[in-house]
Scaffold this motif. Structure first.
Motif, PDB file in Angstrom:
ATOM      1  N   THR A 179     -32.259   6.612  -1.283  1.00 50.74           N
ATOM      2  CA  THR A 179     -31.512   6.965  -2.496  1.00 50.74           C
ATOM      3  C   THR A 179     -32.036   8.280  -3.055  1.00 50.74           C
ATOM      4  N   LEU A 180     -31.186   8.958  -3.818  1.00 48.94           N
ATOM      5  CA  LEU A 180     -31.607  10.198  -4.459  1.00 48.94           C
ATOM      6  C   LEU A 180     -32.784   9.948  -5.393  1.00 48.94           C
ATOM      7  N   ASP A 181     -32.751   8.847  -6.116  1.00 55.18           N
ATOM      8  CA  ASP A 181     -33.809   8.529  -7.063  1.00 55.18           C
ATOM      9  C   ASP A 181     -35.144   8.321  -6.345  1.00 55.18           C
ATOM     10  N   TYR A 182     -35.127   7.676  -5.194  1.00 57.53           N
ATOM     11  CA  TYR A 182     -36.360   7.460  -4.424  1.00 57.53           C
ATOM     12  C   TYR A 182     -36.958   8.801  -4.001  1.00 57.53           C
ATOM     13  N   LEU A 183     -36.122   9.699  -3.508  1.00 55.04           N
ATOM     14  CA  LEU A 183     -36.612  11.001  -3.045  1.00 55.04           C
ATOM     15  C   LEU A 183     -37.161  11.828  -4.199  1.00 55.04           C
ATOM     16  N   LEU A 184     -36.504  11.753  -5.341  1.00 58.67           N
ATOM     17  CA  LEU A 184     -37.000  12.473  -6.519  1.00 58.67           C
ATOM     18  C   LEU A 184     -38.346  11.919  -6.957  1.00 58.67           C
ATOM     19  N   LEU A 201     -32.123  18.729  -3.701  1.00 58.06           N
ATOM     20  CA  LEU A 201     -31.339  17.716  -2.991  1.00 58.06           C
ATOM     21  C   LEU A 201     -29.861  18.095  -2.930  1.00 58.06           C
ATOM     22  N   TRP A 202     -29.339  18.668  -4.018  1.00 60.05           N
ATOM     23  CA  TRP A 202     -27.955  19.158  -3.976  1.00 60.05           C
ATOM     24  C   TRP A 202     -27.811  20.227  -2.895  1.00 60.05           C
ATOM     25  N   HIS A 203     -28.819  21.076  -2.766  1.00 55.35           N
ATOM     26  CA  HIS A 203     -28.793  22.126  -1.739  1.00 55.35           C
ATOM     27  C   HIS A 203     -28.754  21.524  -0.335  1.00 55.35           C
ATOM     28  N   LEU A 204     -29.560  20.501  -0.107  1.00 51.92           N
ATOM     29  CA  LEU A 204     -29.579  19.859   1.211  1.00 51.92           C
ATOM     30  C   LEU A 204     -28.240  19.203   1.533  1.00 51.92           C
TER      31      LEU A 204
END
Length: 230
Positions: A179-184, A201-204
């Protein structure tokens, strides 16, 4: 041994028109593909972003047909032919190329009876070639996916440390889905780093190094994965 059939090429060039916006779209920065309207341009934007799309050919073929009322012979040129990657499918389930007519809903509904003969001719031609045929209007093109692509576009040209990018990608690849939250939380802790991490993450996603369900709204629980280009 049967030689492979050559891929179709554009059968006519698109010139400037006063009736709508026309031009050329830089498809994946390698090829210029013509469009005759903003709806066609948006169709190309979505195809460009879709990792399952291998390539797009503009004005790929001329299809002769007779009008049942007038009896006259006409030639119909569909807008695009889309080829897809095999991905993780078995080669026997290779996705059919898609012959596409891009047309505003208001127009094709108003002229359905008049244009039906050429649609039927296109379906027959596509079937003979082993393709599929569809009409794409605003409902298929200007959807949540296009909204998300448009949102991500502003992050595409940003630059971030390659070491950080690779660390995120390696983690997602090992986990399969994250999830995005996990990566952040794992890589970008703290208010300052979190804001930069969100942009990263938006860039990736914008550069297709990560993928997600683009038909859904983004949220902290949005799941991402490393796309398979095979």
């Amino acid at each position: 041994m049967r030689l492979p059939m050559p891929l179709p090429t554009s059968v006519r060039k698109i010139g400037p028109t006063r009736r709508s916006v026309s031009g050329y779209y830089a498809f994946r920065g390698e090829e210029s593909i013509a469009f005759e309207s903003t709806l066609e341009r948006d169709f190309l934007i979505k195809a460009d972003f879709d990792v399952s799309v291998l390539g797009v050919i503009s004005q790929p073929c001329e299809i002769p047909f007779h009008h049942p009322v007038t009896g006259r012979r006409y030639t119909y040129t569909p807008d695009y032919l889309v080829y897809y990657r095999l991905g993780n499918r078995h080669y026997r389930d290779y996705p059919k190329p898609l012959l596409v007519e891009v047309k505003p809903r208001e127009k094709w509904q108003a002229h359905w009876r008049e244009w039906s003969p050429k649609w039927k001719a296109a379906m027959r031609h596509a079937n003979n070639e082993g393709w599929a045929f569809r009409i794409h209007d605003e409902s298929r093109i200007r959807d949540k996916t296009l909204d998300n692509i448009t949102f991500l576009a502003r992050y595409k040209r940003m630059v971030f440390p390659s070491v950080e990018s690779q660390a995120v990608l390696n983690t997602v690849r090992e986990m399969g889905v994250a999830t995005l939250d996990y990566l952040l939380s794992r890589y970008f802790m703290g208010d300052i780093y979190r804001a930069e991490g969100i942009a990263h993450l938006w860039h990736l996603l914008a550069t297709r190094q990560l993928d997600c369900d683009m038909a859904q709204s983004f949220s902290p629980l949005s799941e991402v994965w490393v796309p398979d280009y095979e």
